[in-house]
Design an enzyme around this catalytic site. Structure first.
Site, PDB file in Angstrom:
ATOM      1  N   CYS A   1       0.832  -1.204   0.000  1.00  0.00           N
ATOM      2  CA  CYS A   1       0.000   0.000   0.000  1.00  0.00           C
ATOM      3  C   CYS A   1       0.871   1.261   0.000  1.00  0.00           C
ATOM      4  O   CYS A   1       1.531   1.541  -0.990  1.00  0.00           O
ATOM      5  CB  CYS A   1      -0.986  -0.038   1.160  1.00  0.00           C
ATOM      6  SG  CYS A   1      -2.382   1.090   0.916  1.00  0.00           S
TER       7      CYS A   1
ATOM      8  N   HIS B   1      -3.584  -5.128   1.126  1.00  0.00           N
ATOM      9  CA  HIS B   1      -3.284  -5.611   2.468  1.00  0.00           C
ATOM     10  C   HIS B   1      -3.823  -7.025   2.598  1.00  0.00           C
ATOM     11  O   HIS B   1      -4.730  -7.438   1.873  1.00  0.00           O
ATOM     12  CB  HIS B   1      -3.963  -4.749   3.534  1.00  0.00           C
ATOM     13  CG  HIS B   1      -3.460  -3.347   3.617  1.00  0.00           C
ATOM     14  ND1 HIS B   1      -2.204  -3.032   4.077  1.00  0.00           N
ATOM     15  CD2 HIS B   1      -4.067  -2.158   3.316  1.00  0.00           C
ATOM     16  CE1 HIS B   1      -2.049  -1.718   4.058  1.00  0.00           C
ATOM     17  NE2 HIS B   1      -3.154  -1.167   3.601  1.00  0.00           N
TER      18      HIS B   1
END
Length: 524
Positions: free
Chosen positions: A343, A435
């Site tokens: 991310c 994630h």
């Protein structure tokens, strides 16, 4: 035999003397224990302040602790479980997530305005849960005796007063001073708040319970309230930490390697790190030692580097450069050793970050290790995608404003069902916006096998039988066991069903006056 709760939903607020006292895990343990009894139970936290979050099946965002508590109840994550989430991007500003959706930013100076803004949403969410479930176990935030904030409180005693909900207070004995913490927490409450405090739970105890028992007896004599029990400290309670503050230097309890060599993984401990729990699945693998560190020597010596998520990509990128850690990361990649960005960490690995949304710093040069540029969009991406990694199924969840543009022809990290790519790979460097990918066992094994080869750890062997979902489920079962074995569950159930007993003594001095009756605040 299942003991049915009253027709109107029972409820309990689990408060704590401090942050990290154990509210989240005690709440999860109570939820798992009640579920075992056949009770339809749900978790609730009116407001969470955390950069560790999860995505619900309908694309909303809640605190990760509430997603774990939902799992303890046998439920999918639901935005009602955490109607207000604050995600700090700096020491003075947080993004507001309301019923799973972003609603702008809040400066610290304007914190008092939050309650009137969200109190109806909190009330509606809790009311819906109490209609749909037999019991709702609520977690407080910080301490219930923040006397400077009580006037605007809607997550601790303000919530309890508004819902006429009994309260148990958890104290962490490992920090020391637990009796003073418990007594002082009650004694600083106004009389009306004190009337809802039914008793205490002592958490993280090590030693001879017989030595503690005289203190428990004195606490009851002084407060008129019992300790429902003493939960022992346990080595296996480390997964899904509420915040990165709960981490030590090495994650988990590394098991011996299946092969002849260990694999050392270093996670850069960014100041504004988000979803740090991504590394926990790696730490469950035998022979994998995971450190969270900012020490250049430890980063340089690692076999694998992980650049985790960040709530403030540009600021954390600047922080890396100010400490010379960008040079350590670049040298690691230049040596052909594996480096993965997740991310915000993925965004940093690209050529440039264009951000007029979070930092509003415009265009900032990245680490230039992946053929990617990222532009922040006003709308946040929230989804739970699926794909493959070299043919191995993998999934995850996305929580980001950044939109990546990968060079044509560049290798993706994952392949989506429609044949398009996600993320990027270049040599030993890879990155993704996802994630939670490491929680998928097949992908994790494939990644570790490749990473060990790149790092020259030919003696490392990925375990073929690590089941991360089972590891997490066993932790939730352990929490339920600890509640059942170490708390007076019959007394606790009476409190959930019937509320705090009447006639509880007032402990002076109490707070100087009750909170305001102003519209938009909780409490009568």
């Amino acid at each position: 035999m299942t003991r049915s709760l009253r027709a109107t939903s029972g409820a309990l607020l689990v408060a704590g003397t401090t942050s990290d006292a154990g509210k989240s895990v005690v709440t999860a343990g109570i939820c798992r224990w009640l579920r075992r009894r056949g009770v339809r139970v749900a978790p609730f936290k009116a407001q969470n302040m955390s950069n560790n979050s999860a995505v619900t099946p309908d694309g909303g965002e809640i605190g990760r602790a509430q997603a774990l508590q939902a799992a303890a109840c046998g439920l999918a994550a639901d935005t009602r479980f955490n109607p207000v989430l604050l995600k700090p991007g700096s020491e003075r500003s947080s993004q507001i997530v309301l019923r799973g959706r972003p609603h702008g930013f809040l400066d610290a100076a304007d914190f008092a305005t939050l309650g009137p803004m969200v109190v109806d949403t909190v009330r509606e969410s809790l009311a819906e849960l109490r209609r749909d479930f037999d019991a709702v176990i609520c977690e407080g935030a910080g301490s219930p005796t923040e006397i400077n904030l009580r006037h605007h409180d809607f997550v601790n005693m303000g919530l309890a007063r508004d819902a006429d909900m009994p309260v148990v207070i958890v104290g962490d004995i490992d920090k020391g001073g637990v009796f003073a913490h418990l007594f002082g927490t009650v004694a600083l409450m106004p009389r009306e708040d004190q009337a809802l405090v039914a008793g205490f739970v002592i958490n993280k105890f090590r030693g001879d319970l017989g030595l503690l028992r005289p203190g428990l007896d004195q606490l009851r004599a002084l407060t008129g309230r019992p300790a429902f029990g003493v939960i022992p400290w346990h080595l296996d309670l480390w997964l899904d930490a509420e915040d990165d503050v709960a981490y030590g230097r090495v994650l988990g309890r590394p098991a011996p390697p299946r092969g002849s060599e260990w694999l050392d993984v270093a996670v850069v401990r960014l100041p504004r790190m988000s979803n740090a729990t991504d590394a926990e699945a790696l730490a469950c693998e035998p022979g994998v030692r995971v450190r969270m560190t900012i020490e250049p020597g430890e980063l340089a010596a690692a076999d694998v580097l992980v650049l985790p998520g960040s709530k403030s990509t540009v600021d954390d990128l600047e922080w890396l450069r100010a400490r010379g850690l960008d040079d350590v990361i670049a040298a690691h990649a230049a040596a052909g050793r594996p480096l993965v960005g997740l991310c915000g960490g993925y965004q940093m690995l690209g050529r440039a970050v264009h951000d007029e949304v979070e930092s509003r710093r415009g265009s900032v040069a990245g680490l230039d290790l992946l053929p990617v540029e990222v532009t922040f969009a006003p709308e946040k991406t929230l989804r739970r995608p699926q794909g493959t990694y070299g043919g191995v199924p993998v999934g995850g969840y996305e929580i980001h404003h950044g939109v990546d543009r990968v060079d044509e022809g560049a290798a993706p990290m994952f392949t989506l069902p429609d044949g398009t790519g996600e993320g990027a790979r270049a040599g030993s460097v890879s990155g993704t916006h996802w994630h939670g990918a490491f929680e998928h066992d097949g992908f994790r094994r494939a990644f570790l096998t490749e990473a060990a080869a790149l790092a020259g750890r030919t003696g490392f062997a990925a375990a073929p039988d690590t089941d991360f979902a089972a590891v997490r489920e066993s932790m939730l079962d352990l929490l339920g066991d600890l509640v059942e074995e170490h708390l007076d569950t019959e007394a606790l159930l009476r409190v959930i069903e019937e509320g705090a007993p009447g006639g509880l003594p007032f402990l002076p001095p109490g707070a100087p006056g009750s909170p305001s009756h102003a519209q938009g605040t909780m409490g009568p």
